[in-house]
Design a protein around this motif. Structure first.
Motif, mmCIF file in Angstrom:
data_model
loop_
_atom_site.group_PDB
_atom_site.id
_atom_site.type_symbol
_atom_site.label_atom_id
_atom_site.label_comp_id
_atom_site.label_asym_id
_atom_site.label_seq_id
_atom_site.Cartn_x
_atom_site.Cartn_y
_atom_site.Cartn_z
ATOM 1 N N UNK A 174 0.877 -1.178 0.000
ATOM 2 C CA UNK A 174 0.000 0.000 0.000
ATOM 3 C C UNK A 174 0.908 1.219 0.000
ATOM 4 N N UNK A 175 0.843 1.975 -1.081
ATOM 5 C CA UNK A 175 1.746 3.124 -1.267
ATOM 6 C C UNK A 175 3.202 2.717 -1.037
ATOM 7 N N UNK A 176 3.599 1.600 -1.671
ATOM 8 C CA UNK A 176 4.974 1.082 -1.652
ATOM 9 C C UNK A 176 5.400 0.508 -0.306
ATOM 10 N N UNK A 177 4.508 0.443 0.669
ATOM 11 C CA UNK A 177 4.839 -0.188 1.953
ATOM 12 C C UNK A 177 4.337 -1.629 1.936
ATOM 13 N N UNK A 178 5.248 -2.572 2.156
ATOM 14 C CA UNK A 178 4.895 -3.990 2.115
ATOM 15 C C UNK A 178 3.996 -4.337 3.297
ATOM 16 N N UNK A 202 -6.740 10.124 2.624
ATOM 17 C CA UNK A 202 -5.966 10.281 1.396
ATOM 18 C C UNK A 202 -6.299 9.200 0.389
ATOM 19 N N UNK A 203 -5.580 9.241 -0.743
ATOM 20 C CA UNK A 203 -5.714 8.238 -1.797
ATOM 21 C C UNK A 203 -4.551 7.258 -1.685
ATOM 22 N N UNK A 204 -4.862 5.969 -1.705
ATOM 23 C CA UNK A 204 -3.840 4.942 -1.514
ATOM 24 C C UNK A 204 -3.859 3.961 -2.686
ATOM 25 N N UNK A 205 -2.652 3.624 -3.153
ATOM 26 C CA UNK A 205 -2.503 2.645 -4.225
ATOM 27 C C UNK A 205 -2.185 1.280 -3.617
ATOM 28 N N UNK A 206 -3.022 0.311 -3.919
ATOM 29 C CA UNK A 206 -2.755 -1.066 -3.504
ATOM 30 C C UNK A 206 -2.192 -1.802 -4.718
#
Length: 426
Positions: A174-178, A202-206
Motif C-alpha cells: 500500500x503506497x509502496x509499503x509492504x 488520502x488516496x492509496x494505491x494497492x
C-alpha cells in the motif's frame, strides 16, 4: 626436468588408479530452463576391491561457474553414495543451446593417507527458455473507506507453463509499503485478504506483484480514505440541532426558575456540561468524525437531567408550601364555614394538580408555579380571615364576659350595702 616428469607421471598414475577404483555417474535432465532450477544426481560407487575413502566435496563444473557441495561422508568398499545437487540456470544463459556439465569429486584415501580428485564424464544438456502465460487481477470490496475501516482484497492469478516445482511469490503493498508476502502453492487461485484502511485520510494505491522466477506481473487498485465516507451528515446535524434546542430550553427555564425558587448548583453544572459537549459536537461535525453522535447525545442528556432537577425543585417547593397550610386547615377546620372550607380545599387541590402537571408541561413550569402560588395565597387569605374572625369573636366574647362579671360584682356590692342598711335600720 626429470623431477617434473616424475611428478606428472605420479599424478596421472593416481588418477588412472582412482578411476579404476571408483565409478562416478552424473545424471542431468535432458532439458533445463534459463532462470529455473534443475537437479543433478551424482552416484559414487566404491567397488569391493577398493579402499576406504571419505568423500569431502562435489563440484559441478558448468559454463556459468562452479557449484560447490560439501559432503564429508565415509564410503567403505562395496558401498554406494548418491547426492542430489540443485543447480539454477542463469536467466541470462544463451538459449536454445547445448552445454556440457561435469562433476569433480575430492576424496580422502585412508590407505594412501592423501586426497585424490576424480572427474565424471561430461553430460550434455539442452538449455531452453520458457515464457509462462501469467494473468493477475486485483479488486477491493470497497473503494471509499473511512479511516481504519476493514475491507477485503481479492487477488485472482493464473500461471501456465511454469516448469519445475518452484513456487511463485506474491507481495502486496500500500503506497509502496509492504503489508503481506507469501509463497504460492497453486498455479492458479482466487485469494482473499482482510485488510484495514490506513488511519490517515488520502488516496492509496494497492499494488499486488506476482514474481514467477523469470519475470513478474503486477496489478493495482485504489482506495480513497476519508472520514466523510459513511458519515451520516444529515443525521448528525439533526442530533446537534436537537441537543442545541434542549440546551436553549433548559437555559430559558433556569433563568425563569432562579427568579422564583432556589435552583440547585447541580443543574447549573449540567447546563455548563451540555454547552461544552455541543461545542465539541460541532467541531467533530466539521471533521466528519463519528464521535459527533455521542457528544450530541451527551449534551442532550445533560440538558434533560438539568430540566428534571429544576422541575423536581419546583415540585418540592410547592410541597413545602402546601404542608403548613394543610396543618393550619386541620387545626382550624371547626371554625371554617362550609364555603370557606370548600374554597381552601379547592385551592389546595388545584396546587396539587399543578404540582403533578409541572413534569408533563416543562415549558409551562414557571407559569404553573405562579398559578399554584396564587392558589396558595387565596387559601392563606381565606384561612387568615377565618382565623382573624375567630380571634375577634373570642375577644368580643371575652369582653362581654368581663363586662358581665364587672357589673355583677358592682351589683352584688350595691345589694350588700342595701341589705346592710335595711338590717341596721331595723
Amino acid at each position: 626436468m626429470l623431477i617434473v616428469l616424475l611428478i606428472l607421471l605420479a599424478i596421472t598414475y593416481n588418477r588412472v588408479l582412482a578411476n579404476s577404483e571408483l565409478n562416478i555417474e552424473l545424471e542431468l535432465p535432458e532439458r533445463a530452463y534459463a532462470g529455473f532450477e534443475c537437479n543433478a544426481t551424482i552416484r559414487i560407487s566404491n567397488p569391493p576391491e577398493g579402499t576406504p575413502i571419505k568423500v569431502l566435496w562435489i563440484r559441478l563444473i558448468t559454463p556459468w561457474g562452479t557449484k560447490h557441495h560439501s559432503v564429508n561422508l565415509e564410503l567403505s568398499p562395496g558401498t554406494n553414495l548418491t547426492q542430489e545437487i540443485t543447480l539454477r540456470i542463469p536467466l541470462e544463459a544463451k538459449t536454445p543451446a547445448y552445454v556440457s556439465i561435469k562433476a569433480t569429486i575430492r576424496v580422502y584415501d585412508f590407505e594412501r593417507a592423501k586426497q585424490v580428485t576424480f572427474e565424471s564424464d561430461s553430460v550434455r544438456i539442452l538449455i531452453d527458455r520458457v515464457i509462462p502465460k501469467v494473468s493477475l487481477k486485483v479488486n477491493t470490496s470497497k473503494q471509499n473507506l473511512t479511516p481504519e475501516e476493514p475491507f477485503e482484497l481479492l487477488v485472482s492469478y493464473s500461471i501456465v507453463d511454469l516448469p519445475g516445482g518452484e513456487s511463485p511469490t506474491l507481495k502486496i503493498t500500500i503506497n509502496d509499503s509492504l503489508i503481506n508476502s507469501l509463497n504460492l502453492s497453486e498455479p492458479s487461485a482466487d485469494l482473499y485478504f482482510n485488510l484495514t484502511a490506513p488511519r490517515n485520510e488520502g488516496t492509496y494505491e494497492i499494488r499486488v506483484i506476482l514474481y514467477y522466477i523469470v519475470g513478474e506481473e503486477s496489478d493495482k487498485s485504489f482506495i480513497y480514505v476519508s472520514r466523510r465516507f459513511g458519515f451520516r451528515e444529515k443525521e448528525a446535524w439533526e442530533q446537534i440541532l436537537a441537543a442545541n434546542q434542549s440546551l436553549e430550553f433548559v437555559m430559558s427555564l433556569y433563568n425563569a426558575a432562579k427568579e422564583q425558587i432556589e435552583v440547585p448548583e447541580e443543574a447549573l453544572s449540567l447546563i455548563s456540561l451540555a454547552g461544552i459537549r455541543i461545542e465539541q459536537a460541532l467541531d467533530a461535525f466539521q471533521e466528519a468524525n463519528n464521535s459527533v453522535f455521542s457528544l450530541a447525545r451527551d449534551s442532550f442528556n445533560a440538558s434533560n437531567a438539568a430540566i428534571k432537577i429544576i422541575l423536581t425543585t419546583y415540585q418540592e417547593k410547592l410541597s413545602a408550601l402546601i404542608s403548613p397550610i394543610n396543618a393550619t386547615v386541620e387545626k382550624y377546620s371547626k371554625i371554617l364555614s362550609k364555603p370557606e372550607m370548600e374554597n381552601v380545599t379547592r385551592s389546595l387541590e388545584n396546587v396539587v394538580e399543578i404540582r403533578e402537571k409541572i413534569l408533563d408541561e416543562p415549558e409551562n413550569a414557571p407559569i404553573l408555579y405562579e398559578e399554584a402560588i396564587s392558589d396558595l395565597e387565596k387559601a392563606n387569605l381565606t384561612l387568615n380571615r377565618a382565623i382573624s374572625r375567630y380571634h375577634t369573636r373570642i375577644r368580643i366574647l371575652s369582653f362581654c364576659i368581663l363586662t358581665i362579671l364587672t357589673i355583677s360584682f358592682f351589683l352584688m356590692v350595691y345589694v350588700s350595702r342595701v341589705l346592710y342598711r335595711v338590717l341596721t335600720s331595723s
